[in-house]
Write a protein that holds these residues in place. Sequence first.
Motif, PDB file in Angstrom:
ATOM      1  N   VAL A 246       1.961 -31.426   8.376  1.00 35.29           N
ATOM      2  CA  VAL A 246      -0.089 -31.171   8.187  1.00 35.29           C
ATOM      3  C   VAL A 246       0.215 -30.276   6.443  1.00 35.29           C
ATOM      4  CG1 VAL A 246      -2.137 -29.918   8.389  1.00 35.29           C
ATOM      5  CG2 VAL A 246      -1.272 -31.671  10.257  1.00 35.29           C
ATOM      6  N   ARG A 247      -0.873 -30.906   5.399  1.00 35.60           N
ATOM      7  CA  ARG A 247      -0.842 -29.654   4.105  1.00 35.60           C
ATOM      8  C   ARG A 247      -1.900 -28.916   4.355  1.00 35.60           C
ATOM      9  NH1 ARG A 247       2.464 -32.478   0.023  1.00 35.60           N
ATOM     10  NH2 ARG A 247       0.614 -32.412  -1.602  1.00 35.60           N
ATOM     11  N   PRO A 248      -2.240 -27.990   4.364  1.00 33.85           N
ATOM     12  CA  PRO A 248      -1.241 -27.106   2.804  1.00 33.85           C
ATOM     13  C   PRO A 248       0.810 -26.523   3.799  1.00 33.85           C
ATOM     14  CG  PRO A 248      -2.917 -25.640   2.753  1.00 33.85           C
ATOM     15  CD  PRO A 248      -3.592 -26.847   3.652  1.00 33.85           C
ATOM     16  N   ALA A 249      -0.268 -26.011   4.926  1.00 32.52           N
ATOM     17  CA  ALA A 249       1.353 -25.209   5.507  1.00 32.52           C
ATOM     18  C   ALA A 249       2.189 -25.862   5.530  1.00 32.52           C
ATOM     19  CB  ALA A 249       1.146 -25.647   6.961  1.00 32.52           C
ATOM     20  N   SER A 250       2.409 -26.988   5.171  1.00 32.83           N
ATOM     21  CA  SER A 250       3.802 -27.601   5.297  1.00 32.83           C
ATOM     22  C   SER A 250       4.335 -27.797   3.967  1.00 32.83           C
ATOM     23  CB  SER A 250       3.644 -29.315   5.611  1.00 32.83           C
ATOM     24  OG  SER A 250       2.764 -30.373   4.902  1.00 32.83           O
ATOM     25  N   THR A 251       3.574 -27.198   2.621  1.00 31.02           N
ATOM     26  CA  THR A 251       4.629 -26.883   1.926  1.00 31.02           C
ATOM     27  C   THR A 251       4.424 -26.049   1.557  1.00 31.02           C
ATOM     28  OG1 THR A 251       2.371 -25.974   0.491  1.00 31.02           O
ATOM     29  CG2 THR A 251       2.669 -28.300   0.543  1.00 31.02           C
ATOM     30  N   TYR A 252       4.801 -24.944   2.178  1.00 35.42           N
ATOM     31  CA  TYR A 252       5.304 -23.280   2.292  1.00 35.42           C
ATOM     32  C   TYR A 252       6.319 -22.744   2.151  1.00 35.42           C
ATOM     33  CZ  TYR A 252      -0.409 -22.483   2.989  1.00 35.42           C
ATOM     34  OH  TYR A 252      -1.285 -22.031   2.845  1.00 35.42           O
ATOM     35  N   VAL A 265      14.467 -22.627  10.565  1.00 37.94           N
ATOM     36  CA  VAL A 265      13.066 -23.647  10.871  1.00 37.94           C
ATOM     37  C   VAL A 265      14.104 -23.490  12.290  1.00 37.94           C
ATOM     38  CG1 VAL A 265      12.952 -25.833  11.575  1.00 37.94           C
ATOM     39  CG2 VAL A 265      12.937 -25.379   9.295  1.00 37.94           C
ATOM     40  N   PHE A 266      13.318 -23.249  13.346  1.00 36.94           N
ATOM     41  CA  PHE A 266      13.012 -23.366  14.925  1.00 36.94           C
ATOM     42  C   PHE A 266      11.770 -23.892  15.819  1.00 36.94           C
ATOM     43  CE2 PHE A 266      14.810 -18.795  15.810  1.00 36.94           C
ATOM     44  CZ  PHE A 266      15.055 -18.309  15.295  1.00 36.94           C
ATOM     45  N   VAL A 272      10.292 -32.037   9.076  1.00 38.01           N
ATOM     46  CA  VAL A 272      10.116 -32.863   7.675  1.00 38.01           C
ATOM     47  C   VAL A 272      11.096 -31.657   7.509  1.00 38.01           C
ATOM     48  CG1 VAL A 272       8.493 -32.599   6.218  1.00 38.01           C
ATOM     49  CG2 VAL A 272       8.640 -33.898   7.761  1.00 38.01           C
ATOM     50  N   GLY A 273      11.887 -32.109   6.498  1.00 38.28           N
ATOM     51  CA  GLY A 273      12.457 -30.865   5.632  1.00 38.28           C
ATOM     52  C   GLY A 273      13.161 -30.359   6.362  1.00 38.28           C
ATOM     53  N   ASP A 274      13.929 -30.262   7.748  1.00 37.93           N
ATOM     54  CA  ASP A 274      14.717 -29.584   8.115  1.00 37.93           C
ATOM     55  C   ASP A 274      16.193 -29.511   7.049  1.00 37.93           C
ATOM     56  OD1 ASP A 274      14.538 -30.314  11.480  1.00 37.93           O
ATOM     57  OD2 ASP A 274      13.536 -29.119  10.192  1.00 37.93           O
ATOM     58  N   GLU A 275      15.989 -30.627   6.583  1.00 41.06           N
ATOM     59  CA  GLU A 275      17.519 -30.988   5.134  1.00 41.06           C
ATOM     60  C   GLU A 275      17.458 -29.961   4.566  1.00 41.06           C
ATOM     61  OE1 GLU A 275      14.588 -32.872   5.711  1.00 41.06           O
ATOM     62  OE2 GLU A 275      14.448 -32.639   3.677  1.00 41.06           O
ATOM     63  N   PHE A 279      18.988 -22.648   7.652  1.00 40.41           N
ATOM     64  CA  PHE A 279      19.232 -22.090   9.074  1.00 40.41           C
ATOM     65  C   PHE A 279      18.368 -22.856   9.535  1.00 40.41           C
ATOM     66  CE2 PHE A 279      21.547 -17.895   7.637  1.00 40.41           C
ATOM     67  CZ  PHE A 279      20.171 -17.822   6.281  1.00 40.41           C
ATOM     68  N   ILE A 280      19.585 -23.040  10.921  1.00 39.42           N
ATOM     69  CA  ILE A 280      18.184 -24.586  12.152  1.00 39.42           C
ATOM     70  C   ILE A 280      18.668 -23.832  12.838  1.00 39.42           C
ATOM     71  CG2 ILE A 280      18.055 -26.741  12.827  1.00 39.42           C
ATOM     72  CD1 ILE A 280      18.078 -27.544   9.774  1.00 39.42           C
ATOM     73  N   PHE A 281      17.696 -23.761  13.563  1.00 36.87           N
ATOM     74  CA  PHE A 281      17.983 -23.217  15.840  1.00 36.87           C
ATOM     75  C   PHE A 281      17.185 -24.886  15.988  1.00 36.87           C
ATOM     76  CE2 PHE A 281      20.024 -18.966  14.647  1.00 36.87           C
ATOM     77  CZ  PHE A 281      19.347 -19.138  13.182  1.00 36.87           C
ATOM     78  N   ARG A 282      17.979 -25.174  16.934  1.00 36.51           N
ATOM     79  CA  ARG A 282      17.511 -26.178  17.351  1.00 36.51           C
ATOM     80  C   ARG A 282      17.660 -26.171  18.806  1.00 36.51           C
ATOM     81  NH1 ARG A 282      15.605 -28.982  14.761  1.00 36.51           N
ATOM     82  NH2 ARG A 282      16.387 -30.120  13.669  1.00 36.51           N
TER      83      ARG A 282
END
Length: 294
Positions: A246-252, A265-266, A272-275, A279-282
């Motif tokens: 959901v934009r604009p939050a997804s663009t920050y 990312v947690f 979207v954008g994980d790539e 740092f990714i915490f799954r």
Amino acid sequence: MSVNVEDIVLHNFREYVKSAKHILVITGAGLSAASGIPTFRDGGGMWNSLDVEKLATPEAFATNPGLVWQFYHYRRVKALEAQPNQAHYVLARLSIPKLLKKVAPQAKTFHHVTQNVDRLIIRAMDNLNNDTPESLSHLNHSRVNSVIEIHGRITDVQCTQCGHREEVLSSPLCSSLDTSILNGYEDAGSEHRYIAPEDLPRCSACGALARPGVVWFGEKPYHLDDINLLVYKADLCIVIGTSSTVRPASTYAYRVQRHGGKVAVFNLNESVGDERADFIFRGPCETELLRVFP
Ligand code: BV8
Ligand code: ZN
């Protein structure tokens, strides 16, 4: 001793947090999932069974305010009944400068932009404040200012005419919205009962029809200018429990990276954008945040 990737990511993230000066947290429905509030798009998410266009737009409200109010009133009841979970409390603690300094000694600012309308992060901070020793309570004002509710609050009621807005924590808002007849989000969103506008929540200032104090699709989110400044300054963006759709939050997060900041990312699942994330915490944020920020 074998060191696994997770440990390396955790070490590198903690090292980076130690140098971070302006931290921006972006959260979504996954932050409140452990509090029993359903998400929107994953698993049993609300939008998977309900028609967004029929419920979360100004057009929907203009066409059938009674239907929209039944949906939001049911969600209000659930939000008022819910309790903050461990993930909220980790973020509430990090919003206390003295506690933040323990993990981020260089931090000058910490801001939390939440897409959630359930007010649970505010409740977690209030609860923490009640338990905070007198010596720290003077920091409260800076902490409350650290949260921006970009999509509004489901506990707010806003006038459709005079603009009057107030927070109403009591329930039901009016007798016609007695939720005893509703037994689920799907039920709240279905066309099972017509309610005349005159029997819906009215503005306490001018008597006109009132609406839920949330941002619908196609409406301008709150505090965009303030948030743009925070995005510009941030050197660390922590994205928690959002599908980032959901934009604009997804663009920050991407914009923070574009000017040299890093993104963590947690999330329980891929988003979207994980790539692009540094740092990714799954995993569930209510345990992952506690693991990373004990
Ligand atoms: C605007 C309030 C312009 C109401 C909400 C076509 C293409 C691109 C964009 C658009 C388009 N058409 C329209 C748009 C713009 C539109 C948009 O982005 N649409 C999307 C759907 C395509 N955006 C807007 O309309 C926004 N306004 O752009 O205005 C403008 C600008 C200036 C001036 C004038 C006008 C307004 C958007 C706000 C809409 N309102 N909510 C309500 O709540 O009913 S949006 C709604 O989605 C919620 O607020 C929610 O917070 C938000 C985002 O969803 P998520 O929070 O991410 O939830 P989701 O279920 O999707 O994901 C949950 C995640 O948690 C998952 O990843 C899951 O894996 C994870 N998870 C689950 N459990 C856990 C977990 N993670 C960790 N731990 C767990 N335990
Ligand atoms: Zn009014």
